[in-house]
Design a protein around this motif. Structure first.
Motif, PDB file in Angstrom:
ATOM      1  N   ALA A  16       0.858  -1.216  -0.046  1.00  0.00           N
ATOM      2  CA  ALA A  16      -0.069  -0.052   0.073  1.00  0.00           C
ATOM      3  C   ALA A  16       0.990   1.301  -0.047  1.00  0.00           C
ATOM      4  CB  ALA A  16      -0.976   0.119   1.105  1.00  0.00           C
ATOM      5  N   LEU A  19       2.040   1.915  -3.187  1.00  0.00           N
ATOM      6  CA  LEU A  19       1.105   2.413  -4.253  1.00  0.00           C
ATOM      7  C   LEU A  19       0.840   3.947  -4.174  1.00  0.00           C
ATOM      8  CD1 LEU A  19      -1.982   0.000  -4.416  1.00  0.00           C
ATOM      9  CD2 LEU A  19      -0.452   0.602  -6.318  1.00  0.00           C
ATOM     10  N   TYR A  23       1.065   6.765  -6.463  1.00  0.00           N
ATOM     11  CA  TYR A  23       0.208   7.877  -6.498  1.00  0.00           C
ATOM     12  C   TYR A  23       0.808   9.172  -6.564  1.00  0.00           C
ATOM     13  CZ  TYR A  23      -3.997  10.577  -5.759  1.00  0.00           C
ATOM     14  OH  TYR A  23      -5.041  11.635  -5.804  1.00  0.00           O
TER      15      TYR A  23
ATOM     16  N   ARG B 205      -5.671   2.821 -11.745  1.00  0.00           N
ATOM     17  CA  ARG B 205      -6.401   1.877 -11.676  1.00  0.00           C
ATOM     18  C   ARG B 205      -5.817   0.637 -12.237  1.00  0.00           C
ATOM     19  NH1 ARG B 205     -10.630   4.195 -15.210  1.00  0.00           N
ATOM     20  NH2 ARG B 205     -11.698   5.378 -13.626  1.00  0.00           N
ATOM     21  N   VAL B 208      -3.181  -0.381  -9.296  1.00  0.00           N
ATOM     22  CA  VAL B 208      -3.805  -1.103  -8.216  1.00  0.00           C
ATOM     23  C   VAL B 208      -4.284  -2.386  -8.593  1.00  0.00           C
ATOM     24  CG1 VAL B 208      -5.820  -1.077  -6.814  1.00  0.00           C
ATOM     25  CG2 VAL B 208      -4.462   1.210  -7.318  1.00  0.00           C
ATOM     26  N   SER B 250     -10.343  -5.294  -5.440  1.00  0.00           N
ATOM     27  CA  SER B 250      -9.789  -5.294  -6.674  1.00  0.00           C
ATOM     28  C   SER B 250     -11.074  -4.960  -7.853  1.00  0.00           C
ATOM     29  CB  SER B 250      -9.012  -6.472  -7.436  1.00  0.00           C
ATOM     30  OG  SER B 250      -8.928  -6.379  -8.757  1.00  0.00           O
ATOM     31  N   TRP B 253     -12.659  -1.351  -6.851  1.00  0.00           N
ATOM     32  CA  TRP B 253     -12.007  -0.219  -7.231  1.00  0.00           C
ATOM     33  C   TRP B 253     -11.700  -0.147  -8.730  1.00  0.00           C
ATOM     34  CZ3 TRP B 253      -7.089   1.938  -4.425  1.00  0.00           C
ATOM     35  CH2 TRP B 253      -6.592   3.419  -4.820  1.00  0.00           C
TER      36      TRP B 253
END
Lengths: 45, 894
Positions: A16, A19, A23, B205, B208, B250, B253
């Motif tokens: 996370a 990520l 971002y 997206r 992720v 998953s 989102w």
């Protein structure tokens, strides 16, 4: 082996974090232009 | 990578400057652009040669900044067709091209940057390779005052930051132009930031989905390991719970994209490909969560998260490819100029075109397009004392091709109406505005285009069509499976449910979701490198069908420029005529003048007493011979003596739709020239090829009917299928008629055109193809934009589309094969998540391999690097732009 119960969620927290870092880069516009940088990398200057 | 990416344009190796010795090579190449140097310009014993002044200027500029590396790079990269970008001729009307860089207009388009600096985004033509990027990003070395310059290949743009005390934008634009990269000021649009955010969300997206998919895969592997070698119950439950949590994340989102699209399509009662996808995702998600809670049966979260990730990548490729083509078209072209020269008393100042009001007077320089509808006023007297110009002082030639499709420039006199979007060809003119902005004819035509585009019959995309059948069959199969298992094993209803869900998951049309966009993206990418920009993948599906192809004459079947098509009689007289006509600025005169190449070494003849009558001809004395070059009527009036043969030929020329011109020497008609718009050499072959592919040709043109008939006859098109004097409404009607009549299955219509008058028809046609130099309206209405003229490109595109659709079918059959195996396993109850986890990537890889290897366009020498093709297809299209646009077209573009 019970350490897995701690390590696995920790690994997910790390993922996370990665990520989130991605971002941040995205917001700075580092991924807006995906065509020029590969060409630019070939120039030595 | 670049070498492999751009080979299509380089059939021949281009010598580096060092090897470019004229002594060694009989064909001498220009040091800058690599084109042949005309014999007259070759300097003996020099290693540096130039084909024109423009190239020489560019070379001097580049070397003065110590940037010779550009040539090595361009040589090794093998830049498209030419070494350096061929500079636009540094001509007199270049000035008019730069009007948009005026301070007041530019200031309003400034981008945010540090105080005391300015930043502008320029859309730059001719950026195609690494060498271009290298040179343009070293602009600060060539132009002191420029602080930074960054290229964006995808947008074909250059962002320059400069200090306004040291340099102004106009100087930068002039420099870029001299280097061979004409620049245009990018408008400031809100669309841009909206798109940027959309792109960023898309990438997030994918990221992720990828991260989740990887983590779930790790957990799944541990679970699969447990299947074979046993596993502690605590870990088993823990891993399953973690998988479920990540899987749901998953789906909720990044996967929400598919749920939203499927929901929209269900509400609109049009089933699209996302519906079966969502069915699989939903079945897997819900049953997985239930199974985890209840602690029973199998879960499929590894396959599901992988599916979401792969499908998103497929979508992203599709999205970028389409946007790339759209951007390249929209950013470069606009019908009416952004800046206008407002006449205010005695002074002329540049203002933004939007600020003009009826009643204003604007000045339009040669090569510029007119910003308003209005009336021609007396043009200011030109400074030259040229006889030919003096005769034309109160008239102007306007190229109205964008509005009317008429290839002949129109002669306008003071008081005549002038339309916005037309290009002024010769002398500066002044126009009194009667309508501006949205009230101009051009703007109203644009509104017609939008209307036509909105009423286009809905065409279901291939994937959606297949998806519709798919969902019916899979739904039926699942129901049959569940029912069958309930009958066979009524004690375990859970087993029936498990097998039905497994079926829904393993048959999820992953390949359709990835393969179709990928095949289309590869085709669009390859097309873009041939100068064909395709706006959407559906175009490829439609081009693979059959029907009618409606062709506009000008620029497609013919060259779109006046030329001498036929000549009879004394060649010496014709040469003399050409030398006289070189002094006259009339399109027909220029066509005759082109018979004698500018750089050929002609003895300079003594030409005197040139008198020119508008619309009739010219009289002059050449080496003491009195000459008349003009219409046969003028020759007859001047009591010239005709022989019977030439007189009958003159009538024959006129009957063929050509303009006859008589060359009279000392009272005798010595030669006859037929002027017209010559038919392209490749047209006949391409038309035959397209007919063989199932597209029957029709010609529909705004030109005179007799001209159109002769063009059709020369090309073997039946006369019934050739129509002249067609209005925009006629063209639209013709498209609609062809769409509603004829045998079912071949009612598709390809419309090829370039003017605003074609725009409504382009929008209404199944596939609208706009050719280079067209107006914004036609570009927006069209589905395909071609940067070069000619029919061969269109026939190659049709051929490529057929191959692409064949590849789509192949991928479909391949994935269906995997699906049949998986479905059989699921129905018989032998499926296990491991089988699904192996089969899904295997099927995707097969599909990707097919998409990467199929042939589209006929291979040119050295173009066999399919993997590189494939990689570059993922990038948005970078179109090689034609380097030699005519000044008139350049004017229409800027």
């Amino acid at each position: 082996m019970t350490v897995l119960y701690v390590i696995l969620p920790l690994a997910l927290v790390l993922a996370a974090a990665a990520l989130w870092a991605f971002y941040r880069c995205l917001c700075q516009g580092q991924f807006d232009d995906l065509d020029t940088p590969p060409v630019r990398a070939l120039h030595d200057d | 990578m670049i070498t492999a990416e751009l080979p299509a344009q380089h059939p021949t190796p281009i010598p580096t400057p060092a090897s470019n010795l004229p002594a060694a090579a009989p064909r001498c190449r220009c040091t800058h652009c690599g084109l042949d140097v005309p014999t007259g310009l070759i300097h003996q014993n020099s290693t540096i040669q130039f084909c024109c002044n423009g190239c020489q200027t560019a070379y001097q500029l580049i070397t003065s900044g110590g940037l010779e590396g550009y040539y090595d790079m361009a040589g090794s990269d093998a830049a498209p067709g030419i070494l350096g970008s061929r500079p636009a001729s540094v001509d007199a009307d270049a000035d008019s091209q730069l009007a948009e860089f005026d301070e007041t207009v530019a200031l309003s388009l400034c981008r945010p940057c540090t105080i005391g600096q300015r930043r502008h985004e320029l859309i730059v033509e001719n950026i195609h390779c690494g060498a271009c990027v290298w040179l343009l990003e070293r602009l600060p070395r060539l132009a002191p005052g420029v602080l930074e310059s960054r290229v964006n290949l995808g947008r074909q743009s250059l962002t320059v930051t400069y200090s306004p005390d040291r340099i102004n934008l106009r100087t930068i634009a002039v420099l870029l132009r001299r280097l061979g990269y004409p620049a245009h000021l990018a408008g400031r649009t809100n669309v841009e930031s909206v798109r940027r955010n959309e792109d960023r969300r898309f990438i997030m997206r994918i990221c992720v989905a990828g991260a989740i998919s990887g983590n779930v895969m790790l957990l799944a592997f541990a679970l699969y390991g447990g299947v074979f070698s046993g596993m502690d119950a605590g870990f088993f439950t823990f891993f399953r719970w973690l998988s479920a949590a990540l899987g749901v994340l998953s789906l909720a989102w990044p996967g929400a994209v598919f749920f939203r699209s499927a929901w929209t399509s269900i509400r609109a009662r049009v089933i699209n490909i996302d519906v079966p996808i969502v069915l699989g995702l939903l079945a897997g998600g819900v049953s997985g969560v239930l199974n985890v809670i209840l602690g029973r049966s199998e879960i499929y979260f590894d396959s599901l998260t992988m599916l979401v990730f792969l499908l998103l990548v497929g979508r992203f490729i599709q999205h970028r490819q389409q946007r790339g083509a759209l951007d390249s078209v929209n950013l470069l072209h606009s019908l009416t100029p952004r800046a206008a020269r407002l006449v205010d008393g005695d002074s002329v100042r540049t203002v933004a075109a939007e600020s003009l009001r009826p009643g204003n007077t604007v000045e339009v320089l040669p090569g510029q397009s007119v910003p308003v509808d209005g009336l021609l006023l007396d043009a200011p007297r030109p400074a030259t004392t040229d006889i030919a110009d003096a005769a034309e002082e109160t008239t102007a030639y306007l190229d109205e091709a964008v509005l009317t499709g008429e290839s002949h420039p129109r002669l306008v006199h003071p008081g005549d109406p002038v339309r916005a979007g037309t290009v002024n060809l010769r002398t500066p003119i002044r126009v009194l505005a009667t309508a501006t902005g949205q009230d101009t004819l051009a703007a109203r035509l644009m509104a017609l285009v939008e209307h036509a585009a909105g009423n286009k019959p809905g065409i279901v995309s291939f994937a959606d069509k297949v998806g519709r059948h798919f969902i019916i069959w899979v739904g039926l199969l699942a129901a049959v499976t569940a029912a069958g298992w309930l009958i066979v094993d009524p004690d375990h209803p859970g087993r029936a449910l498990d097998n039905a869900t497994a079926l829904l998951i393993v048959t999820c049309p992953c390949a359709l979701g990835i393969a179709v966009p990928l095949v289309f993206a590869v085709t669009m990418g390859r097309a873009a490198r041939r100068g064909i920009l395709i706006k959407s993948g559906q175009v490829i599906e439609r081009l693979a069908g059959s029907g009618t192809v409606i062709l506009d004459k000008t620029g497609t079947l013919t060259r779109g420029q006046m030329a001498v098509v036929d000549r009879l009689g004394d060649p010496t007289a014709i040469t003399m005529a050409a030398l006289v006509e070189a002094r006259i600025a009339h399109p027909i005169a220029q066509a005759i003048a082109r018979l004698v190449p500018e750089d050929s070494e002609q003895p300079t003849s003594h030409i005197d007493h040139v008198r020119y009558t508008v619309g009739r001809g010219v009289i002059a004395t050449v080496e003491g011979v009195s000459m008349l070059i003009g219409s046969p009527a003028m020759a007859t009036e001047a009591r010239a003596i005709w022989d019977d043969h030439l007189r009958s030929e003159a009538d024959a020329l006129a009957a063929r739709g050509l303009t006859p011109v008589a060359v009279v020497c000392d009272g005798h008609v010595r030669a006859l020239l037929g002027i017209g718009d010559p038919i392209r050499t490749d047209a006949r072959q391409a038309i035959d090829a397209m007919a063989a592919q199932g597209w029957s040709p029709r010609v529909l043109s705004g030109d005179h009917p007799s001209v159109v008939r002769h063009v059709a006859a020369a090309l073997g098109i039946p006369l019934a299928a050739a129509t002249g004097s067609a209005t925009p409404q006629d063209k639209l009607t013709a498209v609609r008629t062809a769409q509603s009549t004829g045998p079912i299955g071949s009612r598709r219509v390809i419309m090829v055109g370039d003017g605003v008058n074609d725009a409504a028809a382009l929008a209404a046609a199944d596939v609208g193809i706009a050719v280079a130099g067209g107006a914004e309206a036609s570009l927006q209405a069209a589905d395909v934009y071609m940067t070069s003229h000619g029919l061969a490109q269109i026939s190659a595109l049709v051929d490529a589309s057929r191959r692409a659709m064949r590849a789509v079918w192949w991928t479909l059959w391949a994935s269906l094969g995997y699906n049949v195996i998986a479905a059989t396993l699921a129905i018989t109850g032998h499926i296990h998540p491991i089988a699904a986890a192996i089969m899904m990537p295997a099927s995707s890889l097969t599909v990707l391999a097919i998409a990467a290897r199929f042939r589209t366009f006929p291979a040119t020498a050295g173009n066999s690097a399919a993997p590189a093709d494939f990689l570059s297809a993922i990038r948005p299209s970078i179109a090689p732009k034609s380097a030699s646009a005519s000044p008139a077209l350049a004017g229409a573009i800027s």
